[in-house]
Design a protein around this motif. Sequence first.
Motif, PDB file in Angstrom:
ATOM      1  N   GLY A  91      16.739  22.463   8.029  1.00 32.45           N
ATOM      2  CA  GLY A  91      15.491  22.201   8.733  1.00 32.45           C
ATOM      3  C   GLY A  91      14.503  21.383   7.929  1.00 32.45           C
ATOM      4  N   ALA A  92      14.562  21.486   6.589  1.00 31.71           N
ATOM      5  CA  ALA A  92      13.664  20.701   5.752  1.00 31.71           C
ATOM      6  C   ALA A  92      13.996  19.218   5.851  1.00 31.71           C
ATOM      7  N   ARG A  93      15.308  18.909   5.811  1.00 29.38           N
ATOM      8  CA  ARG A  93      15.720  17.507   5.934  1.00 29.38           C
ATOM      9  C   ARG A  93      15.361  16.959   7.318  1.00 29.38           C
ATOM     10  N   LEU A  94      15.591  17.771   8.355  1.00 32.46           N
ATOM     11  CA  LEU A  94      15.253  17.334   9.709  1.00 32.46           C
ATOM     12  C   LEU A  94      13.749  17.149   9.854  1.00 32.46           C
ATOM     13  N   ALA A  95      12.963  18.021   9.240  1.00 29.05           N
ATOM     14  CA  ALA A  95      11.506  17.881   9.290  1.00 29.05           C
ATOM     15  C   ALA A  95      11.081  16.566   8.647  1.00 29.05           C
ATOM     16  N   CYS A  96      11.705  16.230   7.525  1.00 26.05           N
ATOM     17  CA  CYS A  96      11.410  14.981   6.832  1.00 26.05           C
ATOM     18  C   CYS A  96      11.774  13.785   7.704  1.00 26.05           C
ATOM     19  N   ALA A  97      12.971  13.803   8.290  1.00 24.43           N
ATOM     20  CA  ALA A  97      13.409  12.700   9.144  1.00 24.43           C
ATOM     21  C   ALA A  97      12.512  12.557  10.365  1.00 24.43           C
ATOM     22  N   THR A  98      12.076  13.685  10.909  1.00 24.94           N
ATOM     23  CA  THR A  98      11.214  13.654  12.093  1.00 24.94           C
ATOM     24  C   THR A  98       9.832  13.120  11.748  1.00 24.94           C
ATOM     25  N   ALA A  99       9.290  13.523  10.600  1.00 27.24           N
ATOM     26  CA  ALA A  99       7.991  12.997  10.166  1.00 27.24           C
ATOM     27  C   ALA A  99       8.045  11.481  10.005  1.00 27.24           C
ATOM     28  N   ALA A 100       9.151  10.977   9.433  1.00 18.21           N
ATOM     29  CA  ALA A 100       9.301   9.533   9.258  1.00 18.21           C
ATOM     30  C   ALA A 100       9.424   8.831  10.607  1.00 18.21           C
ATOM     31  N   THR A 101      10.133   9.461  11.551  1.00 20.57           N
ATOM     32  CA  THR A 101      10.286   8.889  12.887  1.00 20.57           C
ATOM     33  C   THR A 101       8.947   8.805  13.607  1.00 20.57           C
ATOM     34  N   PRO A 108       0.518  10.494  15.274  1.00 19.90           N
ATOM     35  CA  PRO A 108      -0.203  11.221  14.216  1.00 19.90           C
ATOM     36  C   PRO A 108       0.744  11.799  13.167  1.00 19.90           C
ATOM     37  N   ALA A 109       0.365  11.658  11.915  1.00 15.98           N
ATOM     38  CA  ALA A 109       1.150  12.196  10.802  1.00 15.98           C
ATOM     39  C   ALA A 109       0.867  13.681  10.644  1.00 15.98           C
ATOM     40  N   PRO A 110       1.803  14.434  10.097  1.00 16.56           N
ATOM     41  CA  PRO A 110       1.534  15.856   9.834  1.00 16.56           C
ATOM     42  C   PRO A 110       0.489  16.017   8.737  1.00 16.56           C
ATOM     43  N   ALA A 111      -0.245  17.104   8.816  1.00 14.48           N
ATOM     44  CA  ALA A 111      -1.187  17.423   7.742  1.00 14.48           C
ATOM     45  C   ALA A 111      -0.436  17.845   6.490  1.00 14.48           C
ATOM     46  N   ALA A 112       0.766  18.377   6.660  1.00 15.62           N
ATOM     47  CA  ALA A 112       1.587  18.799   5.525  1.00 15.62           C
ATOM     48  C   ALA A 112       3.034  18.879   5.971  1.00 15.62           C
ATOM     49  N   LEU A 113       3.929  18.664   5.015  1.00 16.82           N
ATOM     50  CA  LEU A 113       5.348  18.912   5.208  1.00 16.82           C
ATOM     51  C   LEU A 113       5.731  20.041   4.263  1.00 16.82           C
ATOM     52  N   ILE A 114       6.222  21.152   4.817  1.00 20.32           N
ATOM     53  CA  ILE A 114       6.595  22.313   4.008  1.00 20.32           C
ATOM     54  C   ILE A 114       8.119  22.417   4.037  1.00 20.32           C
ATOM     55  N   VAL A 115       8.736  22.197   2.893  1.00 22.66           N
ATOM     56  CA  VAL A 115      10.192  22.172   2.794  1.00 22.66           C
ATOM     57  C   VAL A 115      10.653  23.401   2.021  1.00 22.66           C
ATOM     58  N   SER A 116      11.669  24.060   2.539  1.00 20.71           N
ATOM     59  CA  SER A 116      12.104  25.333   1.975  1.00 20.71           C
ATOM     60  C   SER A 116      13.596  25.303   1.687  1.00 20.71           C
ATOM     61  N   ALA A 117      13.972  25.699   0.465  1.00 20.52           N
ATOM     62  CA  ALA A 117      15.378  25.866   0.087  1.00 20.52           C
ATOM     63  C   ALA A 117      16.206  24.622   0.376  1.00 20.52           C
ATOM     64  N   ARG A 183       9.371   7.581   2.747  1.00 19.25           N
ATOM     65  CA  ARG A 183       8.187   8.276   2.251  1.00 19.25           C
ATOM     66  C   ARG A 183       7.692   9.212   3.350  1.00 19.25           C
ATOM     67  N   VAL A 184       6.972  10.246   2.939  1.00 17.07           N
ATOM     68  CA  VAL A 184       6.381  11.184   3.887  1.00 17.07           C
ATOM     69  C   VAL A 184       4.870  11.001   3.842  1.00 17.07           C
ATOM     70  N   PRO A 185       4.249  10.627   4.969  1.00 20.42           N
ATOM     71  CA  PRO A 185       2.809  10.353   4.971  1.00 20.42           C
ATOM     72  C   PRO A 185       1.986  11.636   5.004  1.00 20.42           C
ATOM     73  N   ALA A 186       2.224  12.498   4.037  1.00 16.62           N
ATOM     74  CA  ALA A 186       1.549  13.804   4.008  1.00 16.62           C
ATOM     75  C   ALA A 186       1.750  14.443   2.646  1.00 16.62           C
ATOM     76  N   ASP A 212       3.235  11.265  -0.120  1.00 21.74           N
ATOM     77  CA  ASP A 212       2.103  10.343  -0.182  1.00 21.74           C
ATOM     78  C   ASP A 212       0.766  11.072  -0.284  1.00 21.74           C
ATOM     79  N   GLY A 213       0.785  12.390  -0.217  1.00 20.94           N
ATOM     80  CA  GLY A 213      -0.478  13.117  -0.218  1.00 20.94           C
ATOM     81  C   GLY A 213      -0.530  14.255  -1.204  1.00 20.94           C
ATOM     82  N   GLY A 214       0.270  14.225  -2.265  1.00 19.30           N
ATOM     83  CA  GLY A 214       0.273  15.295  -3.255  1.00 19.30           C
ATOM     84  C   GLY A 214       1.463  16.223  -3.079  1.00 19.30           C
TER      85      GLY A 214
END
Length: 266
Positions: A91-101, A108-117, A183-186, A212-214
Amino acid sequence: MTSWFRHGPARPEATARLFCLHHAGGGASSFAGWAALAPAEIDICAVQLPGRESRMAEAPVTDMGALAARLADAMEPRLDLPYALFGHSMGARLACATAATLAARGLPAPAALIVSASRAPHHPPLAPDLHELPDERFAEALAALGGLPDAIRRSSEMMAMTMRVARADFAALETWHPPGDLRVPAAILALGGADDRGVPRSALESWADLADGGFRLRLFPGGHFYLKDQPGAVVAEACSALFRGLDAAHRRGRDGARPVRQEAHP
């Protein structure tokens, strides 16, 4: 599009939304109870991918890019609130791919991307690919990760369904080749289990290269599925990251600058 999501009770007072993406072979039920653990200001929206639980009649998707595009389509009407993406393992990889899409579409970009395990997409694989293994070895690999509960292993019917979905998910995960300039705009928060031998600290830290945001890192006691034992702490950390992201966005709007901060917490 409603089949893509499972919501908790309606929260008319919500000011932000947390989309939660499950692990390979899992489903939206992985996040059962999260709504009760989250602040009233956050709407917990669990993603239900094709091929499992309420979408069992559909074929699972074996291409990560296609899956991210379809999820972005489903998410678009729900971007009326500021949001974050939480993804565990696959789900972390999919979240990253979806944020880029979403970013490529100018949404609108996410306020944060939270990646787990999960390791970042550019981090070298830490184990051989699993999706083409024979059934017996594939099942052993899933069990070693902690992804095959005893109730599933005792039922041949449930095992067959789980193996079908998990194999498709691992195919999507292991055949994804993201662009080198991804890159992840968050801001990115990486979470993991301190005893997860499959995803060590160095793999979690690799996400810092995409932020891109810390970046922040938080480890919890446990292995790959540490979040099952301490959902309250994980939800609190994820919601805190969402609020931090909203606060950072407010400061950028006020000051016209993007603060980038590298942090790591044990």
